[in-house]
Scaffold this motif. Structure first.
Motif, mmCIF file in Angstrom:
data_model
loop_
_atom_site.group_PDB
_atom_site.id
_atom_site.type_symbol
_atom_site.label_atom_id
_atom_site.label_comp_id
_atom_site.label_asym_id
_atom_site.label_seq_id
_atom_site.Cartn_x
_atom_site.Cartn_y
_atom_site.Cartn_z
ATOM 1 N N GLY A 1 -2.272 12.520 -4.465
ATOM 2 C CA GLY A 1 -3.478 13.149 -4.992
ATOM 3 C C GLY A 1 -4.790 12.697 -4.398
ATOM 4 N N PHE A 2 -4.780 12.099 -3.217
ATOM 5 C CA PHE A 2 -6.036 11.657 -2.612
ATOM 6 C C PHE A 2 -6.455 12.622 -1.518
ATOM 7 N N PRO A 3 -7.769 12.905 -1.429
ATOM 8 C CA PRO A 3 -8.249 13.733 -0.318
ATOM 9 C C PRO A 3 -8.192 12.938 0.988
ATOM 10 N N THR A 4 -8.444 13.612 2.107
ATOM 11 C CA THR A 4 -8.403 12.953 3.412
ATOM 12 C C THR A 4 -9.309 11.737 3.458
ATOM 13 N N ILE A 5 -10.541 11.888 3.016
ATOM 14 C CA ILE A 5 -11.458 10.756 2.892
ATOM 15 C C ILE A 5 -11.796 10.622 1.416
ATOM 16 N N PRO A 6 -11.142 9.677 0.723
ATOM 17 C CA PRO A 6 -11.420 9.514 -0.704
ATOM 18 C C PRO A 6 -12.877 9.111 -0.931
ATOM 19 N N PRO A 7 -13.586 9.813 -1.783
ATOM 20 C CA PRO A 7 -15.016 9.543 -1.966
ATOM 21 C C PRO A 7 -15.317 8.159 -2.542
ATOM 22 N N ALA A 8 -14.351 7.543 -3.187
ATOM 23 C CA ALA A 8 -14.586 6.220 -3.765
ATOM 24 C C ALA A 8 -14.909 5.183 -2.690
ATOM 25 N N GLY B 1 -19.967 2.283 -11.151
ATOM 26 C CA GLY B 1 -18.860 1.876 -12.016
ATOM 27 C C GLY B 1 -18.546 2.911 -13.078
ATOM 28 N N LEU B 2 -19.583 3.432 -13.715
ATOM 29 C CA LEU B 2 -19.378 4.462 -14.736
ATOM 30 C C LEU B 2 -18.853 5.761 -14.124
ATOM 31 N N PHE B 3 -19.368 6.109 -12.944
ATOM 32 C CA PHE B 3 -18.907 7.305 -12.233
ATOM 33 C C PHE B 3 -17.418 7.176 -11.909
ATOM 34 N N MET B 4 -17.002 6.004 -11.432
ATOM 35 C CA MET B 4 -15.594 5.791 -11.092
ATOM 36 C C MET B 4 -14.716 5.790 -12.348
ATOM 37 N N GLY C 1 -14.387 9.437 -13.377
ATOM 38 C CA GLY C 1 -13.494 10.111 -12.428
ATOM 39 C C GLY C 1 -12.045 9.706 -12.599
ATOM 40 N N PHE C 2 -11.827 8.417 -12.818
ATOM 41 C CA PHE C 2 -10.477 7.905 -13.027
ATOM 42 C C PHE C 2 -9.860 8.509 -14.286
ATOM 43 N N VAL D 1 -8.974 -0.406 -11.092
ATOM 44 C CA VAL D 1 -9.427 -0.510 -12.482
ATOM 45 C C VAL D 1 -10.209 -1.807 -12.687
ATOM 46 N N LEU D 2 -9.662 -2.902 -12.204
ATOM 47 C CA LEU D 2 -10.359 -4.180 -12.300
ATOM 48 C C LEU D 2 -11.718 -4.102 -11.604
#
Length: 122
Positions: free
Chosen positions: A33-40, A67-70, A73-74, A99-100
């Motif tokens: 489920g990851f795009p070619t370039i993961p935005p994270a 952190g809140l955005f991730m 998204g998670f 997660v950590l």
């Protein structure tokens, strides 16, 4: 080391870099489920760079936003389903490091902002 780089800022930067490292671990571990370039990856690394170079005392707020955005998204992507097991040890390790990373990013951002704006009493 510059004086504005407090231990809380260094912790914040380390957590952001850990999130960026976690994503390739997940991909290498076979987590789907990851795009070619993961935005994270670029988001975390740019935030870490800016927090590391900007002397501005509001800079740690970038970490809080990231952190809140991730976290959002998670949660919305259903990433929490992969927490018990992502299939391989490498994939599971990557998920838990991610997660950590965002938990420590949020907490370290709050601590760094608190430290930056604490009134000095003498």
């Amino acid at each position: 080391m510059p004086a504005y780089l407090s231990p809380t800022r260094i912790t914040l930067i380390t957590a952001l870099v850990a999130m960026a490292i976690a994503v390739p671990l997940e991909v290498a571990g076979g987590v789907p489920g990851f795009p070619t370039i993961p935005p994270a990856i670029p988001i975390s690394l740019v935030a870490a760079l800016l927090i590391g170079v900007l002397r501005w005392k509001w800079a740690p707020i970038l970490g809080l936003f990231v952190g809140l955005f991730m976290l959002v998204g998670f949660t919305l992507s259903g990433g929490y389903v992969r927490l018990p097991t992502a299939g391989t040890l490498l994939g599971t390790s990557g998920v838990w490091l991610y997660v950590l990373g965002f938990v420590v990013t949020i907490l370290a951002s709050i601590a760094a902002l608190n430290q930056a704006f604490r009134r000095k009493t003498t």
